[in-house]
Design a protein around this motif. Sequence first.
Motif, PDB file in Angstrom:
ATOM      1  N   LYS A 192     -45.614  -1.439   8.098  1.00  0.00           N
ATOM      2  CA  LYS A 192     -44.969   0.079   8.292  1.00  0.00           C
ATOM      3  C   LYS A 192     -44.115   0.694   7.308  1.00  0.00           C
ATOM      4  O   LYS A 192     -44.220   2.585   7.002  1.00  0.00           O
ATOM      5  CB  LYS A 192     -44.316  -0.357   9.760  1.00  0.00           C
ATOM      6  CG  LYS A 192     -45.151  -0.921  11.119  1.00  0.00           C
ATOM      7  CD  LYS A 192     -44.408  -1.191  11.487  1.00  0.00           C
ATOM      8  CE  LYS A 192     -45.520  -1.175  13.050  1.00  0.00           C
ATOM      9  NZ  LYS A 192     -46.276  -2.676  12.905  1.00  0.00           N
ATOM     10  N   GLY A 193     -43.023  -0.105   6.971  1.00  0.00           N
ATOM     11  CA  GLY A 193     -42.626   0.904   6.384  1.00  0.00           C
ATOM     12  C   GLY A 193     -43.375   1.320   4.998  1.00  0.00           C
ATOM     13  O   GLY A 193     -42.818   1.934   4.469  1.00  0.00           O
ATOM     14  N   LYS A 194     -43.802   0.469   4.068  1.00  0.00           N
ATOM     15  CA  LYS A 194     -44.789   0.732   2.973  1.00  0.00           C
ATOM     16  C   LYS A 194     -45.529   2.485   3.407  1.00  0.00           C
ATOM     17  O   LYS A 194     -46.116   3.033   3.201  1.00  0.00           O
ATOM     18  CB  LYS A 194     -45.253   0.453   2.526  1.00  0.00           C
ATOM     19  CG  LYS A 194     -46.159   0.234   1.260  1.00  0.00           C
ATOM     20  CD  LYS A 194     -47.050  -0.495   0.420  1.00  0.00           C
ATOM     21  CE  LYS A 194     -47.828  -0.472  -1.110  1.00  0.00           C
ATOM     22  NZ  LYS A 194     -48.693  -0.906  -1.654  1.00  0.00           N
ATOM     23  N   ASP A 195     -46.869   1.669   4.763  1.00  0.00           N
ATOM     24  CA  ASP A 195     -47.597   2.703   5.128  1.00  0.00           C
ATOM     25  C   ASP A 195     -47.181   4.134   5.588  1.00  0.00           C
ATOM     26  O   ASP A 195     -47.954   5.849   5.994  1.00  0.00           O
ATOM     27  CB  ASP A 195     -48.700   2.333   5.905  1.00  0.00           C
ATOM     28  CG  ASP A 195     -49.248   0.832   5.133  1.00  0.00           C
ATOM     29  OD1 ASP A 195     -49.462   1.085   4.088  1.00  0.00           O
ATOM     30  OD2 ASP A 195     -49.910   0.205   5.831  1.00  0.00           O
ATOM     31  N   CYS A 196     -46.468   3.807   6.731  1.00  0.00           N
ATOM     32  CA  CYS A 196     -45.669   5.161   7.412  1.00  0.00           C
ATOM     33  C   CYS A 196     -44.601   6.089   6.859  1.00  0.00           C
ATOM     34  O   CYS A 196     -44.104   6.972   7.717  1.00  0.00           O
ATOM     35  CB  CYS A 196     -45.429   4.999   8.975  1.00  0.00           C
ATOM     36  SG  CYS A 196     -46.685   3.469   9.419  1.00  0.00           S
ATOM     37  N   GLU A 197     -44.035   5.281   5.670  1.00  0.00           N
ATOM     38  CA  GLU A 197     -43.180   5.992   4.648  1.00  0.00           C
ATOM     39  C   GLU A 197     -43.279   7.149   4.741  1.00  0.00           C
ATOM     40  O   GLU A 197     -42.569   8.341   5.409  1.00  0.00           O
ATOM     41  CB  GLU A 197     -42.183   5.537   3.936  1.00  0.00           C
ATOM     42  CG  GLU A 197     -41.543   6.118   3.076  1.00  0.00           C
ATOM     43  CD  GLU A 197     -39.240   6.254   4.258  1.00  0.00           C
ATOM     44  OE1 GLU A 197     -39.097   6.446   4.720  1.00  0.00           O
ATOM     45  OE2 GLU A 197     -40.397   4.718   4.742  1.00  0.00           O
TER      46      GLU A 197
END
Length: 248
Positions: A192-197
């Motif tokens: 989430k931290g990478k894909d949704c940033e």
Amino acid sequence: MAPLLAVLLQLLAARGAVGVALPPALRTPDRTPYDPTTLLCQLGKDAKGEPKVQGWCRKWLACVERASQPKMDAAAVLAAWKPADCREVCGKWPVLKSPKKKAALLQQQEQSFLSAQRGASDCMKSCQSVQSSLSTCVATVLFEPGKVQLMGLPDKKRKEKKVPPQCEGESSPCKAELPVNYQKCMATSSKKGKDCEALKTNVNDCKGCPQMEAQYLTQYQAFVGGCLAQLNAYRTATHPKAGVAAIP
């Protein structure tokens, strides 16, 4: 006797029985809370940043409105519009627009038309659906302003807020579906931290944009926007620039 005659003429003119141009004092006042031309023909902005009304659409709408009298319903709009027969559009019938073409086409063998009929049923349904949908929405905008207003017509008296610059433009990430896409990412991504940033950043940056507010996607917006899109799509499909892909 004169007042009675005026009333009778007004009633007859309203029913289309006589071609009488009534004086302004006797005409039924137009209480439409919007300009149909602005709703259906406005597309983009001009060089000065003002709303641009398409000339072809203005003329088409005025013609359809006149020719739809006195019935003023979807069937009357379709009759005034006179689109090509769906059997011509789908190849079940030849496009017969001139006597010479008609004579030439009628000499062709029947088998040449049978091949065009295969799979044409879906085309017929689609064509008839488009014609019915467009004539219905145009009739509603022209002749049923009360129904359109109940869908959520924006209040002109309401003072509009200044739109932040990041909310406008084709490249703006501030779309109505942005929050939904962000929630989907958060629910399905394993990183989430990478894909949704990027989505999270856009959601924060787009706060305050009118298209992000709940009341933006009203029934009114969907109905009028859909009608405008259909009208422009039909125009594009029938325009000579469409070449061999143009429909009749």
